[in-house]
Structure formats: structure tokens, C-alpha cells
Design an enzyme around this catalytic site. Sequence first.
Site, PDB file in Angstrom:
ATOM      1  N   SER A  20      36.212  48.402  26.722  1.00  0.00           N
ATOM      2  CA  SER A  20      37.504  47.737  26.859  1.00  0.00           C
ATOM      3  C   SER A  20      38.537  48.775  26.208  1.00  0.00           C
ATOM      4  O   SER A  20      38.185  49.432  25.023  1.00  0.00           O
ATOM      5  CB  SER A  20      37.717  46.561  26.286  1.00  0.00           C
ATOM      6  OG  SER A  20      38.742  46.285  26.182  1.00  0.00           O
ATOM      7  N   ARG A  21      39.690  49.196  26.822  1.00  0.00           N
ATOM      8  CA  ARG A  21      40.626  50.056  26.148  1.00  0.00           C
ATOM      9  C   ARG A  21      41.780  48.932  25.454  1.00  0.00           C
ATOM     10  O   ARG A  21      42.566  49.589  24.840  1.00  0.00           O
ATOM     11  CB  ARG A  21      41.376  50.664  27.359  1.00  0.00           C
ATOM     12  CG  ARG A  21      40.454  51.833  27.919  1.00  0.00           C
ATOM     13  CD  ARG A  21      39.898  52.598  26.983  1.00  0.00           C
ATOM     14  NE  ARG A  21      39.061  53.790  27.499  1.00  0.00           N
ATOM     15  CZ  ARG A  21      37.841  53.722  28.018  1.00  0.00           C
ATOM     16  NH1 ARG A  21      37.276  52.879  28.208  1.00  0.00           N
ATOM     17  NH2 ARG A  21      37.421  55.104  28.393  1.00  0.00           N
ATOM     18  N   SER A  22      41.465  47.605  25.620  1.00  0.00           N
ATOM     19  CA  SER A  22      42.399  46.889  24.890  1.00  0.00           C
ATOM     20  C   SER A  22      42.434  47.156  23.384  1.00  0.00           C
ATOM     21  O   SER A  22      43.816  47.071  22.756  1.00  0.00           O
ATOM     22  CB  SER A  22      42.222  45.466  25.011  1.00  0.00           C
ATOM     23  OG  SER A  22      42.203  45.001  26.338  1.00  0.00           O
ATOM     24  N   LYS A  71      36.249  34.292  31.634  1.00  0.00           N
ATOM     25  CA  LYS A  71      37.363  33.675  31.983  1.00  0.00           C
ATOM     26  C   LYS A  71      37.414  32.252  32.416  1.00  0.00           C
ATOM     27  O   LYS A  71      38.183  31.653  32.343  1.00  0.00           O
ATOM     28  CB  LYS A  71      38.151  34.686  33.005  1.00  0.00           C
ATOM     29  CG  LYS A  71      38.681  35.900  32.285  1.00  0.00           C
ATOM     30  CD  LYS A  71      39.566  36.676  33.451  1.00  0.00           C
ATOM     31  CE  LYS A  71      40.016  38.096  32.738  1.00  0.00           C
ATOM     32  NZ  LYS A  71      40.617  38.888  33.534  1.00  0.00           N
ATOM     33  N   ASP A 108      47.220  37.672  33.896  1.00  0.00           N
ATOM     34  CA  ASP A 108      46.637  38.779  34.907  1.00  0.00           C
ATOM     35  C   ASP A 108      47.657  39.008  36.264  1.00  0.00           C
ATOM     36  O   ASP A 108      48.004  39.794  36.421  1.00  0.00           O
ATOM     37  CB  ASP A 108      45.463  38.380  35.624  1.00  0.00           C
ATOM     38  CG  ASP A 108      44.423  38.651  34.560  1.00  0.00           C
ATOM     39  OD1 ASP A 108      44.514  39.223  33.456  1.00  0.00           O
ATOM     40  OD2 ASP A 108      43.208  37.978  34.879  1.00  0.00           O
ATOM     41  N   GLY A 134      39.352  41.780  48.663  1.00  0.00           N
ATOM     42  CA  GLY A 134      38.760  41.270  47.356  1.00  0.00           C
ATOM     43  C   GLY A 134      39.391  39.797  47.437  1.00  0.00           C
ATOM     44  O   GLY A 134      40.255  39.366  47.569  1.00  0.00           O
ATOM     45  N   ALA A 135      38.184  39.095  46.747  1.00  0.00           N
ATOM     46  CA  ALA A 135      38.572  37.648  46.523  1.00  0.00           C
ATOM     47  C   ALA A 135      37.899  37.041  45.251  1.00  0.00           C
ATOM     48  O   ALA A 135      37.700  35.912  45.129  1.00  0.00           O
ATOM     49  CB  ALA A 135      38.167  36.473  47.745  1.00  0.00           C
ATOM     50  N   GLY A 246      45.635  50.765  38.354  1.00  0.00           N
ATOM     51  CA  GLY A 246      45.482  49.642  37.465  1.00  0.00           C
ATOM     52  C   GLY A 246      45.694  49.547  36.301  1.00  0.00           C
ATOM     53  O   GLY A 246      46.052  48.528  35.567  1.00  0.00           O
TER      54      GLY A 246
HETATM   55  P1  NAP Z   1      34.856  39.728  40.462  1.00  0.00           P
HETATM   56  O1  NAP Z   1      35.495  38.558  40.268  1.00  0.00           O
HETATM   57  O2  NAP Z   1      33.446  40.046  40.333  1.00  0.00           O
HETATM   58  O3  NAP Z   1      35.172  40.401  42.165  1.00  0.00           O
HETATM   59  C1  NAP Z   1      34.645  41.323  42.868  1.00  0.00           C
HETATM   60  C2  NAP Z   1      35.177  41.511  44.266  1.00  0.00           C
HETATM   61  O4  NAP Z   1      34.725  42.988  44.597  1.00  0.00           O
HETATM   62  C3  NAP Z   1      34.724  40.490  45.181  1.00  0.00           C
HETATM   63  O5  NAP Z   1      35.690  40.506  46.033  1.00  0.00           O
HETATM   64  C4  NAP Z   1      33.520  40.971  45.765  1.00  0.00           C
HETATM   65  O6  NAP Z   1      33.301  40.575  46.933  1.00  0.00           O
HETATM   66  C5  NAP Z   1      34.048  42.616  45.967  1.00  0.00           C
HETATM   67  N1  NAP Z   1      32.814  43.299  45.848  1.00  0.00           N
HETATM   68  C6  NAP Z   1      31.760  43.848  44.893  1.00  0.00           C
HETATM   69  N2  NAP Z   1      30.885  44.740  45.417  1.00  0.00           N
HETATM   70  C7  NAP Z   1      31.045  44.808  46.914  1.00  0.00           C
HETATM   71  C8  NAP Z   1      30.659  45.619  48.049  1.00  0.00           C
HETATM   72  N3  NAP Z   1      29.572  46.225  47.730  1.00  0.00           N
HETATM   73  N4  NAP Z   1      31.427  45.381  49.109  1.00  0.00           N
HETATM   74  C9  NAP Z   1      32.331  44.506  49.330  1.00  0.00           C
HETATM   75  N5  NAP Z   1      32.895  43.872  48.225  1.00  0.00           N
HETATM   76  C10 NAP Z   1      32.519  43.926  47.161  1.00  0.00           C
HETATM   77  O7  NAP Z   1      35.715  40.910  39.664  1.00  0.00           O
HETATM   78  P2  NAP Z   1      37.197  41.034  39.280  1.00  0.00           P
HETATM   79  O8  NAP Z   1      37.215  40.163  37.998  1.00  0.00           O
HETATM   80  O9  NAP Z   1      37.977  40.496  40.305  1.00  0.00           O
HETATM   81  O10 NAP Z   1      37.320  42.532  39.182  1.00  0.00           O
HETATM   82  C11 NAP Z   1      37.595  43.358  40.274  1.00  0.00           C
HETATM   83  C12 NAP Z   1      37.736  44.871  39.732  1.00  0.00           C
HETATM   84  O11 NAP Z   1      39.235  44.629  39.241  1.00  0.00           O
HETATM   85  C13 NAP Z   1      37.223  45.383  38.464  1.00  0.00           C
HETATM   86  O12 NAP Z   1      37.018  46.714  38.498  1.00  0.00           O
HETATM   87  C14 NAP Z   1      38.062  45.073  37.262  1.00  0.00           C
HETATM   88  O13 NAP Z   1      37.831  45.907  36.395  1.00  0.00           O
HETATM   89  C15 NAP Z   1      39.515  45.143  37.943  1.00  0.00           C
HETATM   90  N6  NAP Z   1      40.620  44.420  37.160  1.00  0.00           N
HETATM   91  C16 NAP Z   1      41.232  45.034  36.623  1.00  0.00           C
HETATM   92  C17 NAP Z   1      42.271  44.235  35.888  1.00  0.00           C
HETATM   93  C18 NAP Z   1      43.585  45.269  35.268  1.00  0.00           C
HETATM   94  O14 NAP Z   1      44.144  44.680  34.399  1.00  0.00           O
HETATM   95  N7  NAP Z   1      43.781  46.127  35.687  1.00  0.00           N
HETATM   96  C19 NAP Z   1      42.616  43.000  35.689  1.00  0.00           C
HETATM   97  C20 NAP Z   1      41.341  42.192  36.320  1.00  0.00           C
HETATM   98  C21 NAP Z   1      40.291  43.028  37.174  1.00  0.00           C
HETATM   99  P3  NAP Z   1      32.338  39.249  47.422  1.00  0.00           P
HETATM  100  O15 NAP Z   1      33.195  38.259  46.891  1.00  0.00           O
HETATM  101  O16 NAP Z   1      32.004  39.344  48.773  1.00  0.00           O
HETATM  102  O17 NAP Z   1      31.169  39.498  46.327  1.00  0.00           O
END
Ligand code: NAP
Length: 282
Positions: A20-22, A71, A108, A134-135, A246
Amino acid sequence: MTIDHRFLLAGVIGWPIMHSRSPLMHNHWLEENHLNGRYVPLAVEPAKLERAIRGLNPLGFFGVNVTIPHKQNVMQYLDEIDPTALAMGAVSCIHAREDGSLFGKNNDAQGFIRNIKAQSLQWRADAGPITVIGAGGGARAVCYGLIQEGATEIRLVNRHIEKAQGLADQFGSFIKPVAWSERHTALQGAKMLVNATSLGMVGQPALDLELNDLPKDALVADIIYAPLETELIKHAKLRGNQAVGGLGMLMHQGPLAWELWFGITPSVTPKLQALLEKSLQG
Ligand code: NAP
């Protein structure tokens, strides 16, 4: 909230957490504001989450940020949760209040929207269709923020379409679930594209998405910040789209946490951005 005689202790709870970079960001702000305190990474395995959360007040924490995988689970241990976090079904920030109670928020969505607005002054959520890929938890925050800002059509693409459908059921008819196989054409006429999957992140394959149908005036955003520029962002820039990474989403959540914990608004500055970018490049 009085902070005069207290050591300003805060942190981030996750498992794992050392990436984490926080801490870098928050400790920069503590120094910049000449405050006596520390922001620490707290590696808390899921089985110990309740004990860790219950320890925040006795240990003198003002609060913590919450990240993967806590979370959702953390919500059951809080005394009060704000309506936005309840709607998102996740808490990203906890305030350990002076009366001993714990209050949860989710920053977020606002972090995402603030970053988009800071980087694209003309941007409007109601300018036209938005395609979100993404979902998961990140996408949930992105969609919530976009709807709050007035988005009228969000084409929500996900590998497991039932998760996109679940979001549409909860957030309403602004969200149109789209099958993964239709992702390339879901860009037709879009005013904005957001990658909210983990595809493109360090250690993950790139997002497989053809941008041919995406209008050149569409704004492209990726919520991933490691790497600083995903293949999607690089490709979008090369073909002339404005593209936003991001890191800003992370930075713009910080002041919201500080306002809650310390009643102070720290600044998101080029100096902070350079510090974080240097750390991510290293
Ligand atoms: P998450 O809840 O685990 O969701 C992951 C998403 O990626 C789901 O939609 C998943 O699809 C999809 N996915 C993963 N592998 C896949 C594949 N091989 N093919 C197709 N879809 C795939 O994760 P999250 O918390 O949303 O985080 C997602 C990203 O956002 C991470 O890199 C995280 O570090 C980043 N993020 C950044 C911030 C920021 O402040 N910049 C904040 C939050 C998150 P399925 O549902 O079909 O599995």
C-alpha cells in the site's frame, strides 16, 4: 474533535498490506502540516479482523482506511455506517470516535469522481453513455459515483454477468449489464470508458479490449495505479483519447479521511503526486 494533545495515530488495514502507498501519502501530509503523528500499515488477517477493529479505540487510533479483503466484513463491527457506504455495501474508512464508537464511510466513489473532475475540467457524467468494465468493489464505487453525478446510461461489462445484473438490480435502470463477449462493441458512441477490473494491474494480464469503436473524444479512466500507466491508458493516449490513471483516485480519498479523523484538509499537490509516482516506479 480536539487534536491538540494527542499523537495523531491512523493507518490502513488490509491483508496483505505492505504494497500500500497510503502510509507514504499520509505520513507526507503529517510532515507537511508539522503534526505529531504516524500512519501505519496494519496487516490483519481475516480471522483477526474483529479483534483488530475493537482495538482501535483503546490503542488511541483516530481511524483507519480499510482495503482488500476487509471492506465488506468490517461493516458488522461498526456502530454506525453512513448511507453512501451502506448503498455501496462496503466501508473504506473508519473513524474511531472520542466517545468510543466506530463510524464507517466509503470514500472510493468520491475519490474517483474528484480525480476525474480534477483532470478533465469539461467532464460531465450526463454527456452520454459510459462503459464500465468490471463489477467488483471498485466498479461498485465507480458506478455509484457516476450515478450520483447524473450518469443516465452505464453499460456495465463483466466476465460474470450475474454480478453486473446484481448491480443493476441494486442501483437501477441506469445500469445496463453487457456480456463479456460484447465488450468491444459496448464502446460504440461512449463518452467515457472506465476499467474497474484488476486486469492490467502488476502481476495480472492486460485487459483484452479493442478500442476501434471508441470515439476519439471519449475520456478513458483506469482505477489501477500499479503500474502508473496500464496498457489500456497507454493505448488510449496513443490513439488520441484523454486518459486518466488510478493514482489520483487514491490521492483524492486521503483528504476525505483526514477531515473525518482530524478535521483538517490536506492538499493534493504535484509534490505528493511526484512522491507517489517515484515510489511506484521504484
Ligand atoms: P474485485 O472486487 O476483486 O473485482 C475484480 C474485477 O476484475 C471483477 O469485475 C472481476 O470479474 C474482474 N476480473 C478479474 N480477473 C479477470 C479476468 N481474468 N477476466 C475478466 N475479468 C476479470 O477487485 P476491486 O476491489 O474491484 O479492484 C479492482 C482493481 O481496482 C484493483 O487493481 C485495485 O487495486 C483497483 N482499485 C483502485 C482504487 C484506487 O483508489 N485507485 C480503489 C479500489 C480498487 P468477475 O466478477 O467476473 O470475477
